[in-house]
Scaffold this motif. Structure first.
Motif, mmCIF file in Angstrom:
data_model
loop_
_atom_site.group_PDB
_atom_site.id
_atom_site.type_symbol
_atom_site.label_atom_id
_atom_site.label_comp_id
_atom_site.label_asym_id
_atom_site.label_seq_id
_atom_site.Cartn_x
_atom_site.Cartn_y
_atom_site.Cartn_z
ATOM 1 N N PRO A 1 0.834 -1.192 0.000
ATOM 2 C CA PRO A 1 0.000 0.000 0.000
ATOM 3 C C PRO A 1 0.881 1.260 0.000
ATOM 4 C CG PRO A 1 -0.745 -1.559 1.672
ATOM 5 C CD PRO A 1 0.565 -2.070 1.152
ATOM 6 N N PRO A 2 0.425 2.348 -0.621
ATOM 7 C CA PRO A 2 1.248 3.570 -0.693
ATOM 8 C C PRO A 2 1.782 4.039 0.654
ATOM 9 C CG PRO A 2 -0.627 3.768 -2.153
ATOM 10 C CD PRO A 2 -0.825 2.485 -1.385
ATOM 11 N N LEU A 3 0.979 3.901 1.720
ATOM 12 C CA LEU A 3 1.446 4.355 3.032
ATOM 13 C C LEU A 3 2.706 3.602 3.445
ATOM 14 C CD1 LEU A 3 -0.721 5.160 6.117
ATOM 15 C CD2 LEU A 3 1.338 3.798 6.381
ATOM 16 N N LEU A 4 2.729 2.288 3.214
ATOM 17 C CA LEU A 4 3.903 1.503 3.604
ATOM 18 C C LEU A 4 5.079 1.768 2.669
ATOM 19 C CD1 LEU A 4 2.338 -1.919 4.643
ATOM 20 C CD2 LEU A 4 2.972 0.024 6.088
ATOM 21 N N GLN A 5 4.805 2.113 1.421
ATOM 22 C CA GLN A 5 5.899 2.492 0.530
ATOM 23 C C GLN A 5 6.558 3.791 0.997
ATOM 24 O OE1 GLN A 5 5.595 2.137 -3.745
ATOM 25 N NE2 GLN A 5 3.710 0.968 -3.572
ATOM 26 N N VAL A 6 5.758 4.711 1.499
ATOM 27 C CA VAL A 6 6.324 5.947 2.052
ATOM 28 C C VAL A 6 7.103 5.639 3.322
ATOM 29 C CG1 VAL A 6 5.763 8.186 3.067
ATOM 30 C CG2 VAL A 6 4.560 7.413 1.013
ATOM 31 N N TYR A 7 6.566 4.768 4.162
ATOM 32 C CA TYR A 7 7.237 4.347 5.399
ATOM 33 C C TYR A 7 8.625 3.784 5.086
ATOM 34 C CZ TYR A 7 7.527 1.929 9.988
ATOM 35 O OH TYR A 7 7.898 1.482 11.231
ATOM 36 N N GLU A 8 8.682 2.851 4.134
ATOM 37 C CA GLU A 8 9.969 2.287 3.718
ATOM 38 C C GLU A 8 10.830 3.345 3.037
ATOM 39 O OE1 GLU A 8 12.660 0.409 0.694
ATOM 40 O OE2 GLU A 8 10.833 1.551 0.300
ATOM 41 N N GLY A 9 10.193 4.236 2.254
ATOM 42 C CA GLY A 9 10.931 5.296 1.571
ATOM 43 C C GLY A 9 11.579 6.276 2.528
ATOM 44 N N CYS A 10 10.933 6.537 3.654
ATOM 45 C CA CYS A 10 11.521 7.436 4.666
ATOM 46 C C CYS A 10 12.856 6.874 5.147
ATOM 47 C CB CYS A 10 10.572 7.601 5.849
ATOM 48 S SG CYS A 10 9.090 8.568 5.494
ATOM 49 N N ALA A 11 12.911 5.557 5.316
ATOM 50 C CA ALA A 11 14.164 4.933 5.750
ATOM 51 C C ALA A 11 15.229 5.068 4.675
ATOM 52 C CB ALA A 11 13.926 3.455 6.074
ATOM 53 N N ARG A 12 14.840 4.926 3.402
ATOM 54 C CA ARG A 12 15.827 5.058 2.323
ATOM 55 C C ARG A 12 16.296 6.493 2.144
ATOM 56 N NH1 ARG A 12 14.108 4.092 -2.522
ATOM 57 N NH2 ARG A 12 11.930 3.665 -2.038
ATOM 58 N N VAL A 13 15.462 7.454 2.514
ATOM 59 C CA VAL A 13 15.914 8.844 2.496
ATOM 60 C C VAL A 13 17.119 9.013 3.414
ATOM 61 C CG1 VAL A 13 15.314 11.189 3.225
ATOM 62 C CG2 VAL A 13 13.724 9.888 1.818
ATOM 63 N N LEU A 14 17.108 8.318 4.539
ATOM 64 C CA LEU A 14 18.192 8.431 5.515
ATOM 65 C C LEU A 14 19.409 7.595 5.139
ATOM 66 C CD1 LEU A 14 16.145 8.354 8.827
ATOM 67 C CD2 LEU A 14 17.343 10.307 7.860
ATOM 68 N N CYS A 15 19.186 6.356 4.686
ATOM 69 C CA CYS A 15 20.337 5.460 4.491
ATOM 70 C C CYS A 15 20.696 5.233 3.033
ATOM 71 C CB CYS A 15 20.097 4.116 5.175
ATOM 72 S SG CYS A 15 18.988 2.998 4.286
ATOM 73 N N GLY A 16 19.820 5.586 2.100
ATOM 74 C CA GLY A 16 20.085 5.313 0.701
ATOM 75 C C GLY A 16 19.764 3.871 0.351
ATOM 76 N N LYS B 1 12.109 -5.390 6.550
ATOM 77 C CA LYS B 1 11.293 -5.604 7.742
ATOM 78 C C LYS B 1 10.694 -4.261 8.157
ATOM 79 C CE LYS B 1 11.682 -6.843 12.654
ATOM 80 N NZ LYS B 1 12.632 -7.229 13.739
ATOM 81 N N LEU B 2 9.380 -4.165 8.091
ATOM 82 C CA LEU B 2 8.662 -2.943 8.476
ATOM 83 C C LEU B 2 8.072 -3.159 9.865
ATOM 84 C CD1 LEU B 2 6.789 -2.488 5.081
ATOM 85 C CD2 LEU B 2 8.845 -1.272 5.805
#
Length: 485
Positions: free
Chosen positions: A348-363, A372-373
């Motif tokens: 779902p888009p919400l979880l894609q944003v959740y995972e995306g927030c982590a990639r913003v920080l770590c790449g 693992k969410l």
């Protein structure tokens, strides 16, 4: 960069490599170092990256205070400052160095430094904000967020995390936003094409147009296909419109509606994540991205409003929990949702944003094939299970964990563990469209029927699973369960 002092042997930090360095490898993979762009390596060491890139046909040059002190410092499209800022013991000189590299950069500056987890087993003595190693070199180790903040203060431009310890700094806002938009996970439903003589005769000619329609969910504008392809299509069909009508004739309208919905979802996820840093004005976006937004949302405000709602929902623990519990992919546990990387775009888009927030920080973490969410705390882990496809029960080799509350990035190594965590029920992690899903499911049913899952608390690690197999007189070969000989 000043001449190394006698006390600190900076020249000893230059490694001899037989393959590309991580920052340069990422720049190639991410199309930062695209064909036709020039490359300058500021602090090139022994020049291994330069030789490798030159062999690939790139125009390259480099300078190093220890190995190439007489070389010119050239302006280039892409400038690499690879593991330089961590070997300079003087903070003022460190600042001068990154600013000099930035002045040489026309398109993208690649900056990398060593992270704190790399210092865990390093022996040395303190010096300033780093340590002097036993070989006499200086090393400054950064937290991921610390390195990002230092780059931003030094250059006045917010960097983009490419990977742990690696950042891109873009000269042009449109280039940065297109890069960020391209990082959003994409998923397209399978396309079924009805038999049609005319289409089959021109299938190769129509492929670029079909790919564009599939990725953008809209008609290409002049210049968005290569001139060669556009001319050939028009020569055969007289216009792009007629060519598209043929594509629509042999495909299902429902497919294109699904593509449209997916494009809207991806643009919303991109706009949610664009809140990190200063969200660009619409005029700062590339022409293609502007057209996508106008096609699917009419106005920039419409999509950014939806993106902001998604991002706000990621801060609501109950919303994250509900999205995870109703996700159509991934394995549910009481504390998390585990998803294979091939199914991330189906979240779902919400979880894609959740995972995306982590990639913003770590790449990006290319070796990680599982995510693992957490649903009990704001935390995302990128897990590496080598040989996931071939090994029926792969073991965990490493984990990069991003805590979204504390903005920390941590790494744990399990590769030397005698009893690492181990996976079961692989079919639950992957996409329904994964071609090996049925094979995984068949093995799971056999293991359940053999009673191997009756005590799940005992089989979550390698030794526990091996003991369970021995007790049951079973052995797994490939993805099949056999009786022990």
């Amino acid at each position: 960069m000043k001449t190394p002092s006698q006390a600190v042997a900076r020249h000893r930090t230059a490694m001899a490599r037989s393959s590309l360095s991580r920052p340069v490898d990422f720049a190639l993979t991410d199309n930062i170092l695209a064909p036709g762009r020039t490359f300058f390596d500021y602090g090139c060491g022994r020049g291994d990256d330069l030789r490798a890139l030159s062999a690939l046909g790139y125009s390259v040059s480099g300078w190093d205070p220890g190995h190439r002190p007489a070389a010119a410092k050239d302006v280039a499209d892409v400038v690499n400052l690879g593991y330089v800022v961590n070997v300079i013991e003087d903070p003022v000189e460190r600042l001068e160095t990154i600013r000099t590299a930035w002045c040489l950069t026309q398109t993208v500056l690649v900056v990398s430094g060593r992270l704190v987890w790399e210092a865990r087993n390093l022996v040395g003595r303190r010096l300033a904000d780093g340590i002097i190693t036993q070989s006499g070199t200086f090393q400054k180790f950064y937290e991921q967020d610390e390195l990002a903040s230092w780059i931003e203060r030094a250059l006045g431009t917010k960097p983009v995390a490419a990977a742990p310890g690696i950042f891109y700094v873009f000269r042009n806002d449109a280039d940065q936003q297109q890069f960020l938009a391209n990082r959003v996970h994409t998923y397209r439903p399978r396309l079924r094409i009805d038999p049609h003589v005319t289409y089959e005769q021109h299938q190769e000619l129509l492929a670029p147009l079909l790919n564009f329609l599939t990725m953008h969910g809209r008609q290409p504008r002049p210049g968005e296909l290569t001139v060669e392809h556009e001319c050939k299509i028009k020569a055969e069909f007289h216009s792009l419109g007629r060519a598209m009508n043929l594509i629509y004739k042999v495909t299902d309208d429902a497919h294109w509606e699904k593509v449209r919905i997916q494009c809207q979802s991806e643009l919303t996820v991109y706009c949610a994540l664009s809140r990190f840093g200063n969200r660009p004005r619409f005029s700062q976006l590339g022409a293609g991205l502007q057209r996508d937004i106008r096609t699917h949302f009419q106005t920039y405000k419409n999509v950014t409003t939806q993106g902001d709602r998604l991002l706000a929902s990621c801060g609501n623990a109950m919303m994250v929990l509900m999205a995870a519990r109703h996700a159509g992919v991934g394995k549910q546990t009481p504390s998390a949702l585990y998803v294979h990387r091939n199914a991330l775009a189906e979240l779902p888009p919400l979880l894609q944003v959740y995972e995306g927030c982590a990639r913003v920080l770590c790449g990006s973490t290319p070796s990680a094939n599982m995510v693992k969410l957490s649903v009990v705390k704001p935390q995302v882990s990128f897990l590496t299970y080598p040989n996931f496809e071939r090994n029926a029960h792969p073991t965990l080799a490493s984990a990069i964990t991003v805590n979204l509350r504390h903005l920390t990035v941590d790494w744990r190594d399990y590769s030397q563990s005698a009893n690492p965590p181990l996976l079961h029920r692989k079919e639950e992690f992957v996409s329904d469209e994964d071609p090996r899903r049925r094979l995984y499911h068949t093995l799971t049913r056999a293991e359940i029927n053999a009673g191997l899952y009756e005590h799940p608390e005992h089989i979550g690690t390698l030794k526990g699973w091996q003991q369970m197999l021995r007790s049951a007189g079973k052995v797994v070969r490939g993805h099949r369960l056999y009786n022990w000989p």
